[in-house]
Design an enzyme around this catalytic site. Structure first.
Site, PDB file in Angstrom:
ATOM      1  CG  HIS A 247      -2.090   0.888   1.105  1.00 10.47           C
ATOM      2  ND1 HIS A 247      -3.248   0.459   0.502  1.00 10.47           N
ATOM      3  CD2 HIS A 247      -2.319   2.171   1.474  1.00 10.47           C
ATOM      4  CE1 HIS A 247      -4.138   1.446   0.512  1.00 10.47           C
ATOM      5  NE2 HIS A 247      -3.592   2.500   1.092  1.00 10.47           N
TER       6      HIS A 247
ATOM      7  CG  ASP B 123     -10.491   3.011   5.133  1.00  9.75           C
ATOM      8  OD1 ASP B 123     -10.122   4.089   5.658  1.00  9.75           O
ATOM      9  OD2 ASP B 123     -10.030   2.602   4.064  1.00  9.75           O
TER      10      ASP B 123
ATOM     11  NE  ARG C 123      -8.457  10.518   7.000  1.00  4.53           N
ATOM     12  CZ  ARG C 123      -7.639   9.644   6.415  1.00  4.53           C
ATOM     13  NH1 ARG C 123      -8.062   8.446   6.071  1.00  4.53           N
ATOM     14  NH2 ARG C 123      -6.395   9.969   6.175  1.00  4.53           N
TER      15      ARG C 123
ATOM     16  CB  SER D 224      -7.177   5.081   6.585  1.00  2.98           C
ATOM     17  OG  SER D 224      -7.418   4.831   5.231  1.00  2.98           O
TER      18      SER D 224
ATOM     19  CE  LYS E  77      -7.319   1.313   2.191  1.00  2.00           C
ATOM     20  NZ  LYS E  77      -7.451   2.466   3.128  1.00  2.00           N
TER      21      LYS E  77
HETATM   22  N1  URA Z   1      -4.115   5.521   1.867  1.00  2.00           N
HETATM   23  C1  URA Z   1      -5.149   5.087   2.629  1.00  2.00           C
HETATM   24  O1  URA Z   1      -5.647   3.989   2.428  1.00  2.00           O
HETATM   25  N2  URA Z   1      -5.614   5.881   3.581  1.00  2.00           N
HETATM   26  C2  URA Z   1      -5.109   7.091   3.839  1.00  2.00           C
HETATM   27  O2  URA Z   1      -5.576   7.735   4.735  1.00  2.00           O
HETATM   28  C3  URA Z   1      -4.025   7.552   3.043  1.00  2.00           C
HETATM   29  C4  URA Z   1      -3.545   6.746   2.055  1.00  2.00           C
END
Ligand code: URA
Length: 442
Positions: free
Chosen positions: A82, A161, A168, A183, A187
Site C-alpha cells: 500500500h 474506512d 476525510r 485507514s 483494510k
Molecule cells: N491511503 C489510505 O488507504 N488511507 C489514507 O488515509 C491515506 C492513504
C-alpha cells in the site's frame, strides 16, 4: 452514545477509551453518528493526535466494522502493498500482477483518490466493466485461481474506512498520522494479508512533507502491523515530482500497461522493482535481493506478469480488449501543451501542483458525491534533470471542459522551474524501515 461529549473531549486534548472509540465507530457505520460529527472528530484528532492505545482501539474498531477474510486456506505467505498516496503513483497496478505471477498470493484492498493524490480503485475503474466491489466468495475464487484480486473497501469489508476515507477527502483531514495509519491498516488487516509492504511517501507532493513526519508514519504503521502479528516493511520514497509521466486515471492505466511490458518510465520501474523485491522476500519466495530481482526480470520478459494482469482484469469483469489496445481507453476530447518559458535543466516539477491541476480537470473529487472524469489528466513530457529548450513543450494537458482547464492552469503556473545548472539526480528511496525501528525511535 454521546457523540457531542466525545468530540468535545477529543477537542480538549483528552484520550478516548477503547469502549468509547468502539461505540463511536460503530455508531458512525450504523448511521447514528452524522458525517458532520465524524468530520468534527477527525479535525479534533488532526489537531490533538491520538495516544498509542487509543489508535490501536480506533484501528481495531475500523478493522472489525465489517467482515474479515481468512486466507489461511490459500498457499504460502499472502503479501500486499500500500502507498500512503502520491501523484502519478500507478505502481500497484503493475506491481500486484508482477508479484502474483511469481506464485505469491496478493490480496489487494485499495482506495480511491484522496486529496491531490490518485487512487488505485479509480484507475482500475477506467477499464470498462472492471468491478472493484466483489462478494467475499468471488474475491476468494479469483484470489485462489489467479493469486490476485483487487477490490475496495465496501459495505461489508472495512466499511468504516469506506465512509471515513470519503469524508476525510473532502474535509481537509487526510494528512494526519493516526488517521492515515488506521485507514491503511484496517483494510489491510481485514483482507487477511499475512505481511505488508508500505510505500511511505515524503515530500511536497506527499501528505508527509518531511522525512521526520514520514518516519513517524512508517513507525506507526509498522507498530500496528507487527502488533497484529503481520511482518511489515516500509520504504520511504520521495514524492517531489510525479512518478512516471502520466497523471490521471486512464492515462495511468496506459502507463501501467507499458510497465508490465518492461517499457515503463525509469523511476516508476525502479520503485516498483524495489517494492516487489520486498514482497518476494517477505513471502519467502526468494532468499535474497539478487534472486528476487532475477525472478522479477524473468516474470516481465516472459510476459507472465502481463498475462496475470489480463487474467485478473477479465475475471473482475474488465474489457481486456482495452489492455491489448490502450487507444480504446477513455480519452479526453481536448489537449493543450505547456511550453518552457526559457531554456534550462528542469530542477523542479511540483507534484502537489500537478496533482491539484489533475483534480481541477476532474480526475479527483472535491465532494463525496462527485463523479470523476477518468479520461482527463496530464502527461509529463520532460522529467526533472532533463534539458528543455525555450518554447519546448514539457506538459500535455488532457481535458474536457474549458472552465476546468482555466483552474488547472492556475495550479500549473508555478509548477515548473528551470535552471542553467543541472540538479542533483532526484532521490527515490530514502529509507527502509522494519520492526527493528520499533523502540529505536522516540
Ligand atoms: N491511503 C489510505 O488507504 N488511507 C489514507 O488515509 C491515506 C492513504
Amino acid at each position: 452514545m454521546r457523540a457531542y461529549e466525545y468530540i468535545l473531549h477529543k477537542r480538549q486534548g483528552g484520550a478516548l477509551t477503547g469502549e468509547e472509540v468502539k461505540s463511536f465507530i460503530r455508531g458512525y457505520v450504523a448511521g447514528e453518528i452524522a458525517d458532520y460529527q465524524m468530520a468534527a472528530m477527525c479535525m479534533a484528532i488532526f489537531f490533538r493526535g491520538m495516544e498509542e492505545g487509543e489508535l490501536l482501539a480506533w484501528t481495531e474498531a475500523m478493522l472489525y466494522s465489517g467482515e474479515t477474510y481468512d486466507l489461511s486456506g490459500l498457499p504460502g505467505v499472502k503479501v500486499d502493498k500500500h502507498s500512503t498516496g502520491g501523484v502519478g503513483d500507478k505502481l500497484s497496478l503493475a506491481l500486484a500482477p508482477w508479484v502474483a505471477s511469481l506464485g505469491v498470493v496478493v490480496p489487494m484492498v485499495s482506495g480511491r483518490g484522496l486529496g491531490h493524490t490518485g487512487g488505485t480503485l479509480d484507475k482500475l475503474e477506467s477499464i470498462e466493466g472492471f468491478c472493484v466491489g466483489l462478494s467475499k466468495q468471488r474475491f476468494m475464487e479469483i484470489l485462489g485461481k489467479h493469486g490476485l484480486c483487487m477490490v475496495g473497501q465496501s459495505e461489508t469489508l472495512a466499511p468504516a474506512d469506506k465512509k471515513l476515507y470519503a469524508l476525510r477527502d473532502v474535509t481537509a483531514t487526510v494528512d494526519c498520522v493516526p488517521l492515515i495509519a488506521s485507514s491503511i491498516m484496517s483494510k489491510k488487516l481485514a483482507e487477511g494479508a499475512d505481511a505488508l509492504v508500505l510505500d511511505v511517501k515524503v515530500g511536497g507532493g506527499a501528505f508527509m512533507k518531511t522525512e521526520a513526519q514520514a518516519r513517524t508514519l512508517a513507525q506507526t504503521l509498522i507498530a500496528i502491523g507487527e502488533g497484529m502479528g503481520k511482518p511489515t516493511v516500509a520504504l520511504l520514497s520521495r514524492m517531489d515530482a510525479p512518478l512516471g509521466r502520466a497523471i490521471g486515471n486512464a492515462l495511468e492505466v496506459e502507463e501501467a500497461l507499458e510497465m508490465l511490458q518492461g517499457r515503463g518510465p525509469a523511476d516508476a520501474m525502479a520503485l516498483t522493482r524495489r517494492l516487489a523485491v520486498e514482497m518476494l522476500l517477505l513471502a519467502g519466495r526468494a532468499p535474497e535481493v539478487a534472486a528476487a530481482e532475477k525472478l522479477l526480470e524473468e516474470a516481465l520478459s516472459s510476459g507472465r506478469a502481463w498475462a496475470c494482469f489480463v487474467d485478473v482484469v477479465r475475471a473482475q469483469g474488465g474489457n481486456v480488449k482495452l489492455l491489448e489496445n490502450p487507444k480504446l481507453l477513455p480519452k479526453a476530447r481536448r489537449r493543450k501543451l505547456l511550453h518552457a518559458p526559457r531554456a534550462g535543466y528542469i530542477c523542479r516539477q511540483e507534484a502537489l501542483a500537478l496533482g491539484q491541476a489533475a483534480v481541477a480537470l476532474g480526475a479527483g473529487r472535491r465532494r463525496v458525491e462527485d463523479t470523476i472524469d477518468v479520461a482527463v489528466g496530464l502527461v509529463v513530457l520532460c522529467k526533472v534533470g532533463e534539458w528543455l529548450e525555450e518554447g519546448q513543450p514539457w506538459l500535455e494537458i488532457h481535458y474536457n471542459e474549458e472552465g476546468r482547464l482555466e483552474e488547472a492552469m492556475r495550479h500549473l503556473a508555478q509548477a515548473l522551474e528551470v535552471r542553467e545548472e543541472p540538479p542533483p539526480p532526484p532521490a527515490l528511496v530514502v529509507g527502509r524501515m522494519d520492526k527493528t525501528c520499533l523502540g529505536l525511535m522516540g
